[in-house]
Design a protein around this motif. Sequence first.
Motif, PDB file in Angstrom:
ATOM      1  N   ARG A 226     135.128 -40.887 -48.121  1.00 11.48           N
ATOM      2  CA  ARG A 226     134.065 -40.086 -47.506  1.00 11.48           C
ATOM      3  C   ARG A 226     134.055 -40.268 -45.995  1.00 11.48           C
ATOM      4  NH1 ARG A 226     130.207 -38.152 -51.052  1.00 11.48           N
ATOM      5  NH2 ARG A 226     130.223 -39.020 -53.172  1.00 11.48           N
ATOM      6  N   ILE A 227     133.678 -39.215 -45.280  1.00 11.38           N
ATOM      7  CA  ILE A 227     133.477 -39.322 -43.838  1.00 11.38           C
ATOM      8  C   ILE A 227     132.124 -39.975 -43.604  1.00 11.38           C
ATOM      9  CG2 ILE A 227     133.130 -38.056 -41.680  1.00 11.38           C
ATOM     10  CD1 ILE A 227     135.984 -37.910 -42.515  1.00 11.38           C
ATOM     11  N   ILE A 228     132.135 -41.127 -42.908  1.00 17.26           N
ATOM     12  CA  ILE A 228     130.874 -41.817 -42.651  1.00 17.26           C
ATOM     13  C   ILE A 228     130.410 -41.646 -41.207  1.00 17.26           C
ATOM     14  CG2 ILE A 228     131.234 -43.503 -44.480  1.00 17.26           C
ATOM     15  CD1 ILE A 228     132.055 -45.532 -42.308  1.00 17.26           C
ATOM     16  N   ALA A 229     131.293 -41.129 -40.335  1.00 20.88           N
ATOM     17  CA  ALA A 229     130.899 -40.905 -38.940  1.00 20.88           C
ATOM     18  C   ALA A 229     131.924 -40.002 -38.281  1.00 20.88           C
ATOM     19  CB  ALA A 229     130.798 -42.229 -38.181  1.00 20.88           C
ATOM     20  N   GLU A 230     131.481 -39.232 -37.308  1.00 16.24           N
ATOM     21  CA  GLU A 230     132.375 -38.420 -36.477  1.00 16.24           C
ATOM     22  C   GLU A 230     131.731 -38.258 -35.107  1.00 16.24           C
ATOM     23  OE1 GLU A 230     134.498 -33.992 -36.246  1.00 16.24           O
ATOM     24  OE2 GLU A 230     133.464 -34.600 -38.084  1.00 16.24           O
ATOM     25  N   GLY A 231     132.532 -38.407 -34.045  1.00 16.15           N
ATOM     26  CA  GLY A 231     131.992 -38.265 -32.697  1.00 16.15           C
ATOM     27  C   GLY A 231     132.943 -38.802 -31.657  1.00 16.15           C
ATOM     28  N   THR A 232     132.425 -39.057 -30.473  1.00 17.16           N
ATOM     29  CA  THR A 232     133.215 -39.610 -29.377  1.00 17.16           C
ATOM     30  C   THR A 232     133.480 -41.093 -29.649  1.00 17.16           C
ATOM     31  OG1 THR A 232     131.294 -40.307 -28.091  1.00 17.16           O
ATOM     32  CG2 THR A 232     132.067 -38.027 -27.783  1.00 17.16           C
ATOM     33  N   THR A 238     129.561 -47.795 -31.767  1.00 18.45           N
ATOM     34  CA  THR A 238     128.213 -48.342 -31.926  1.00 18.45           C
ATOM     35  C   THR A 238     127.546 -47.910 -33.230  1.00 18.45           C
ATOM     36  OG1 THR A 238     127.295 -46.467 -30.677  1.00 18.45           O
ATOM     37  CG2 THR A 238     127.844 -48.460 -29.430  1.00 18.45           C
ATOM     38  N   ASN A 239     128.307 -47.199 -34.085  1.00 19.61           N
ATOM     39  CA  ASN A 239     127.738 -46.689 -35.331  1.00 19.61           C
ATOM     40  C   ASN A 239     127.615 -47.824 -36.353  1.00 19.61           C
ATOM     41  OD1 ASN A 239     127.987 -45.513 -38.174  1.00 19.61           O
ATOM     42  ND2 ASN A 239     127.628 -43.665 -36.959  1.00 19.61           N
ATOM     43  N   PRO A 240     126.431 -48.079 -36.889  1.00 21.60           N
ATOM     44  CA  PRO A 240     126.239 -49.199 -37.830  1.00 21.60           C
ATOM     45  C   PRO A 240     127.104 -49.105 -39.083  1.00 21.60           C
ATOM     46  CG  PRO A 240     124.123 -48.369 -37.043  1.00 21.60           C
ATOM     47  CD  PRO A 240     125.164 -47.393 -36.577  1.00 21.60           C
ATOM     48  N   GLU A 241     127.285 -47.880 -39.618  1.00 23.50           N
ATOM     49  CA  GLU A 241     128.099 -47.726 -40.826  1.00 23.50           C
ATOM     50  C   GLU A 241     129.562 -48.062 -40.552  1.00 23.50           C
ATOM     51  OE1 GLU A 241     127.290 -44.622 -43.913  1.00 23.50           O
ATOM     52  OE2 GLU A 241     126.254 -43.673 -42.235  1.00 23.50           O
ATOM     53  N   VAL A 242     130.043 -47.711 -39.366  1.00 23.33           N
ATOM     54  CA  VAL A 242     131.425 -48.017 -39.000  1.00 23.33           C
ATOM     55  C   VAL A 242     131.604 -49.518 -38.847  1.00 23.33           C
ATOM     56  CG1 VAL A 242     133.228 -47.695 -37.259  1.00 23.33           C
ATOM     57  CG2 VAL A 242     131.723 -45.786 -37.869  1.00 23.33           C
ATOM     58  N   ILE A 243     130.659 -50.145 -38.187  1.00 24.21           N
ATOM     59  CA  ILE A 243     130.715 -51.606 -38.002  1.00 24.21           C
ATOM     60  C   ILE A 243     130.719 -52.305 -39.355  1.00 24.21           C
ATOM     61  CG2 ILE A 243     129.466 -53.597 -37.080  1.00 24.21           C
ATOM     62  CD1 ILE A 243     128.438 -51.713 -34.852  1.00 24.21           C
ATOM     63  N   GLU A 244     129.904 -51.823 -40.267  1.00 25.46           N
ATOM     64  CA  GLU A 244     129.849 -52.425 -41.599  1.00 25.46           C
ATOM     65  C   GLU A 244     131.164 -52.219 -42.356  1.00 25.46           C
ATOM     66  OE1 GLU A 244     127.478 -51.791 -45.820  1.00 25.46           O
ATOM     67  OE2 GLU A 244     126.419 -51.388 -43.937  1.00 25.46           O
ATOM     68  N   ALA A 245     131.763 -51.025 -42.217  1.00 25.60           N
ATOM     69  CA  ALA A 245     133.009 -50.732 -42.930  1.00 25.60           C
ATOM     70  C   ALA A 245     134.140 -51.644 -42.475  1.00 25.60           C
ATOM     71  CB  ALA A 245     133.389 -49.267 -42.715  1.00 25.60           C
TER      72      ALA A 245
END
Length: 252
Positions: A226-232, A238-245
């Motif tokens: 699943r895509i959990i984040a998209e952006g610059t 700084t995305n919490p879900e990305v840090i957790e992954a």
Amino acid sequence: MLQFNQISKQFGGLKVLQDVSFTVPQGGIFGMIGPNGAGKTTVFNLLTGLLRPTGGQIVFNGKDLGAVAPHKITELGIARTFQNIRIFKEMSLLENVVVGMHDHLDYGFAGLLFNLPGFRDAEAKARERARELLSWVRLDHKAHLLAESLSYGEQRRLEFARALATEPKLLLLDEPVAGMNPSEKTELMAEIVNIKQRGFTVFLIEHDMRFVMGLCDRIAVLNFGRIIAEGTPDDIKTNPEVIEAYLGKEEA
């Protein structure tokens, strides 16, 4: 340029991708990151026609790729490199790049069989273009050497030149810095920027978060299909879900 709309891919009971949606804009460098097994390579295999989606739609420059054969996808303007370098080591650098032009050489079977002027002219133009592409990746001075003589980083750059020989609109790079040392990664980053500046759109998947953050204009993060984040890059880091992954969730 490219849209993934609610793409799913299932192998039997295993859901590899679930409702994956993202957009790759024209003229930039788009990156996809994610842990091992997140589904990144499946995204590329779907995009190049090696796999078909279970659900959803892939649109490239307004055309639905759902039923398009892999060789036709190449003709539409999508080229790919692989994580494991796939060059012809027993051929010269120049010959490796010319191989990538076969769809654009128009001389017919008779021209090839009888070595007609049209065939000779097409071959000469192909070799001239191949030298130009090798100069883009700083390998033109080694054009007549066998590809097996190159270092790992140089082989990766040769693979770039061969992919560009197909005259793509979109260049897919599958983990381009896998196995590279820091110096080679820095050199390759410069090569990818150079490719972008020449008008190509680049879409890469990669494990090396530092490399992607320093290179890409936009990034999508894939985790468990699943895509959990998209952006610059700033959004992603700084995305919490990305840090957790990547780092795991801290125990309470």
